[in-house]
Design a protein around this motif. Structure first.
Motif, PDB file in Angstrom:
ATOM      1  N   TYR A   4       0.788  -1.006   0.228  1.00 59.61           N
ATOM      2  CA  TYR A   4       0.035   0.124   0.114  1.00 59.61           C
ATOM      3  C   TYR A   4       0.887   1.244  -0.006  1.00 59.61           C
ATOM      4  O   TYR A   4       1.171   1.705   1.122  1.00 59.61           O
ATOM      5  N   PRO A   5       0.982   1.785  -1.086  1.00 64.88           N
ATOM      6  CA  PRO A   5       1.782   3.096  -1.018  1.00 64.88           C
ATOM      7  C   PRO A   5       1.000   4.297  -0.424  1.00 64.88           C
ATOM      8  O   PRO A   5      -0.134   4.235  -0.291  1.00 64.88           O
ATOM      9  N   HIS A   6       1.895   4.846   0.372  1.00 65.33           N
ATOM     10  CA  HIS A   6       1.239   6.084   1.157  1.00 65.33           C
ATOM     11  C   HIS A   6       0.744   7.078   0.126  1.00 65.33           C
ATOM     12  O   HIS A   6       1.985   7.608  -0.339  1.00 65.33           O
ATOM     13  N   LEU A   7      -0.278   7.430  -0.077  1.00 61.62           N
ATOM     14  CA  LEU A   7      -0.743   8.431  -1.218  1.00 61.62           C
ATOM     15  C   LEU A   7      -0.290   9.785  -0.809  1.00 61.62           C
ATOM     16  O   LEU A   7      -0.473  10.135   0.427  1.00 61.62           O
ATOM     17  N   CYS A  52      11.669  -1.198  -2.331  1.00 56.06           N
ATOM     18  CA  CYS A  52      11.197  -1.227  -0.700  1.00 56.06           C
ATOM     19  C   CYS A  52      12.825  -1.690  -0.084  1.00 56.06           C
ATOM     20  O   CYS A  52      12.613  -1.903   1.291  1.00 56.06           O
ATOM     21  N   LEU A  57      13.578   2.263   0.129  1.00 56.89           N
ATOM     22  CA  LEU A  57      12.855   3.438   0.319  1.00 56.89           C
ATOM     23  C   LEU A  57      11.517   2.956   1.157  1.00 56.89           C
ATOM     24  O   LEU A  57      11.008   1.626   0.958  1.00 56.89           O
ATOM     25  N   ASP A  58      10.794   3.765   1.511  1.00 60.64           N
ATOM     26  CA  ASP A  58       9.657   3.539   2.171  1.00 60.64           C
ATOM     27  C   ASP A  58       8.577   3.780   1.231  1.00 60.64           C
ATOM     28  O   ASP A  58       8.677   4.324   0.114  1.00 60.64           O
ATOM     29  N   LEU A  59       7.327   3.352   1.647  1.00 61.87           N
ATOM     30  CA  LEU A  59       6.436   3.245   0.573  1.00 61.87           C
ATOM     31  C   LEU A  59       5.578   4.665   0.477  1.00 61.87           C
ATOM     32  O   LEU A  59       4.649   4.862  -0.279  1.00 61.87           O
ATOM     33  N   SER A  60       5.787   5.754   1.286  1.00 61.49           N
ATOM     34  CA  SER A  60       5.505   7.058   1.049  1.00 61.49           C
ATOM     35  C   SER A  60       6.307   7.504  -0.441  1.00 61.49           C
ATOM     36  O   SER A  60       5.933   8.603  -1.024  1.00 61.49           O
ATOM     37  N   PHE A  61       7.588   6.894  -0.635  1.00 60.57           N
ATOM     38  CA  PHE A  61       8.430   7.351  -1.747  1.00 60.57           C
ATOM     39  C   PHE A  61       8.278   6.412  -3.083  1.00 60.57           C
ATOM     40  O   PHE A  61       9.166   6.337  -4.079  1.00 60.57           O
ATOM     41  N   PRO A 108       6.967  13.727  -0.984  1.00 61.58           N
ATOM     42  CA  PRO A 108       7.522  14.504   0.396  1.00 61.58           C
ATOM     43  C   PRO A 108       9.068  14.409   0.746  1.00 61.58           C
ATOM     44  O   PRO A 108       9.352  14.025   2.091  1.00 61.58           O
ATOM     45  N   LEU A 133      10.347  15.908   3.958  1.00 61.41           N
ATOM     46  CA  LEU A 133      10.208  15.600   5.288  1.00 61.41           C
ATOM     47  C   LEU A 133      11.301  14.588   5.821  1.00 61.41           C
ATOM     48  O   LEU A 133      11.184  14.015   6.975  1.00 61.41           O
ATOM     49  N   LEU A 134      11.996  14.055   4.941  1.00 62.12           N
ATOM     50  CA  LEU A 134      13.065  13.316   5.242  1.00 62.12           C
ATOM     51  C   LEU A 134      14.129  14.004   6.079  1.00 62.12           C
ATOM     52  O   LEU A 134      14.538  14.844   5.498  1.00 62.12           O
TER      53      LEU A 134
END
Lengths: 270, 330
Positions: free
Chosen positions: A99-102, A144, A147-151, A193, A196-197
């Motif tokens: 689930y990517p963070h949209l 993954c 990277l995190d799923l926000s990215f 974002p 935010l990192l």
């Protein structure tokens, strides 16, 4: 070095994006890579295994990449040319789902989201809620690792449905579909974002310079990094390279930082 | 709220429909179980915190759990429950940052099952039992959306042997002021010095607004509690905590305060490690910490100094029977 890498499978998907971002080909023996001032582009080839390997190799070669945006065509029971974001990526063969963070809804005009199903062979069991592609799960698995799923985001343009099947897809048609989504790609790239990192690049730089002068074991390097991060958090800035080099040995450098930290003052406004 | 994940099983639940209707522009995504999204790997708590999604789910398993041994305000049988996971606030010391992979909010909509579970648990004890809300979330912050606390108070009205603590930093007290207070409920506010609120308790109501809410609640007849937890180390610790106690106790009817507790700053080591990775620039987390029994905390001398000073100050304002030190940890 740019932080965002767009990934496409086909040359026809890459072409309009390479042109829009004024990218130039990067010399690499195995990867089809392009670089522009805003982002990179990897043309990974068709299929999840190929995509996964190419993305993994790219992230290994370019650790500064902090986000992957997959742009491409997909099949769904939606009008041709509809642009969709993937709210989930499902690998049909393994059953695994991500689930990517949209991104925030006000930062993209893409209101339609779908479950993106990665298939090993083209599928024509079209529905409105799902889109088919052949790379997304492979890209996700590779991305993954670092990277995190926000990215990791997926923007698909519908190229085939029950009325116009997969045989109707042409090279020029694909180019036209991607061209129609350029603004959406740009919005999505802008919505990543990255700001935010937390940035630790200044600490990493100082460590890289210091270890050229003073020997640190891996454990000492780890300690050094934590102490420097704490130093910056508590004292507002990092010690100068000269100050650290004057300490001569790893132990003395660590002692110096620990002492400075134990004397740090933290005050809160009354 | 931009994105709402909804478990298929409860998609037609009236509470789900009510909550979704408040966010007409949100993307609604159906999922099987909330854990598929919430517990998934490769999430970034810090990034999600800037734009959290809402997950509407059904709570299975145990709805009520025993609190850690020293987590109480005088009761013998103590339990906590969480109708929600995660908090709308962003307090840098909060253990939730280290406990969960995701900053998305989970709201369990099967409230009645929580209340049934509380009722059964309370009937199991002859003595009064206590139920703490606000352990894994802020109890009141999303009340206008969830209405959980209103339903909860309705339920506790029918359970005189069960006592409820509603722990919060929120000033969303309209629903509490629009109904009569009940005797078996304490509204407990987490309070910190104003400078710490501004620097470390992001997105929370100011200290002044919290004191104002406490005054209104007390005036309305609600029992109130004060939770000075966690105590944060600072070079001007005495001065800022002195001012905090003075401001709080000067504003309230001290004799009518139900309970006051203080708690040291402690974090399980794995949580702390995740938190410093997420927020390497945090001066609060960058301070010297000691590892004791798997917990990161200030050194024992500092911790004692903080606790002793606060206890001395509290002695000036409240009776000993109102005071409950809370040294328990998450």
């Amino acid at each position: 070095m740019t932080s965002i890498c767009i990934v496409t499978a086909l040359p026809a998907e890459a072409k309009p994006l390479v042109a829009y971002y004024r990218m130039r080909a990067v010399q690499h023996p195995y990867l089809k890579l392009y670089e522009g001032s805003e982002c990179m582009l990897l043309q990974c080839g068709v299929g999840k295994l190929t995509a996964s390997a190419a993305v993994a190799a790219t992230l290994q070669c370019y650790p500064a990449i902090k986000a992957i945006v997959n742009v491409g065509i997909a099949g769904a029971e939606l009008p041709i040319g509809t642009k969709v974001l993937a709210h989930s990526v499902h690998d049909k063969a393994s059953g695994q789902t991500w689930y990517p963070h949209l991104p925030p809804i006000n930062q993209t005009k893409l209101t339609k989201t779908v479950e993106l199903i990665t298939v090993d062979q083209p599928d024509s069991d079209y529905t409105e809620q799902c889109a088919f592609d052949m790379e997304a799960s492979g890209i996700t698995v590779a991305a993954c690792k670092t990277l995190d799923l926000s990215f990791v985001q997926f923007l698909k343009i519908i190229s085939d449905n029950s009325e116009q099947g997969i045989k109707g897809i042409t090279k020029q048609g694909t180019i036209n579909l991607i061209e129609s989504a350029i603004t959406d790609v740009q919005d999505l790239v802008n919505a990543i974002p990255l700001q935010l990192l937390p940035s630790t690049s200044d600490v990493d730089t100082i460590i890289n310079l210091l270890v050229q002068k003073i020997h640190f074991s891996q454990t000492q390097r780890h300690t050094l990094k934590r102490l420097l991060l704490r130093y910056k958090a508590l004292l507002g800035d990092l010690p100068t390279q000269e100050t650290l080099q004057q300490q001569k040995t790893a132990d003395l450098t660590i002692d110096y930082l620990a002492t400075a930290l134990s004397n740090a003052k933290v005050r809160y406004l009354a | 709220m931009d994105t709402i994940y909804i478990e298929r099983e409860i998609a037609n639940h009236t509470r789900v429909e009510g909550i979704v209707a408040r966010f007409p522009k949100a993307r609604c995504i159906h999922i099987e179980r909330y854990t598929d999204v919430f517990n998934a790997p490769h999430q970034n708590f810090r990034v999600q915190k800037a734009n959290p999604a809402l997950i509407l789910a059904k709570k299975y398993g145990k709805h009520v759990l025993p609190t850690p041994p020293d987590y109480h305000i005088g009761g013998k049988h103590n339990y906590y429950f969480s109708h929600m996971l995660n908090c709308v606030y962003d307090c840098r010391y909060c253990f939730l940052q280290g406990m969960y992979r995701s900053a998305n909010y989970v709201v369990f909509v099967n409230y009645d099952e929580f209340f049934d579970s509380i009722k059964k648990t309370s009937e199991h004890h002859e003595e009064p039992s206590w139920y703490f809300s606000g352990y894994d979330c802020d109890s009141l912050a999303l009340e206008p959306m969830t209405g959980f606390i209103s339903s909860c108070i309705d339920a506790f009205e029918t359970m005189p042997k069960a006592n409820l603590e509603i722990r919060t930093k929120s000033t969303q007290v309209r629903s509490l002021l629009s109904r009569p207070a009940i005797d078996n409920c304490v509204i407990a506010y987490s309070l910190s010095p104003s400078g710490i609120v501004k620097s470390e308790e992001h997105k929370t109501a100011s200290l002044e607004k919290r004191i104002s809410a406490l005054k209104s609640l007390q005036h309305h007849g609600w029992k109130i509690g004060l939770r000075f937890d966690p105590l944060i180390k600072a070079d001007n610790f005495e001065s800022i905590y002195h001012d905090l106690f003075k401001n709080v106790f000067d504003a309230l009817d001290v004799a009518k305060i139900h309970s006051v507790s203080i708690g040291p700053f402690r974090l399980p080591r794995p949580f702390y490690k995740r938190m410093i990775r997420l927020y390497p620039e945090s001066s609060l987390l960058a301070q010297d910490m000691n590892l004791r029994d798997g917990m990161l905390s200030y050194d024992t001398q500092t911790e004692s100094t903080l606790l002793n000073y606060c206890e001395e100050q509290l002695d000036k304002y409240i009776a000993r029977k109102q005071y409950f030190p809370c040294v328990s940890v998450p």
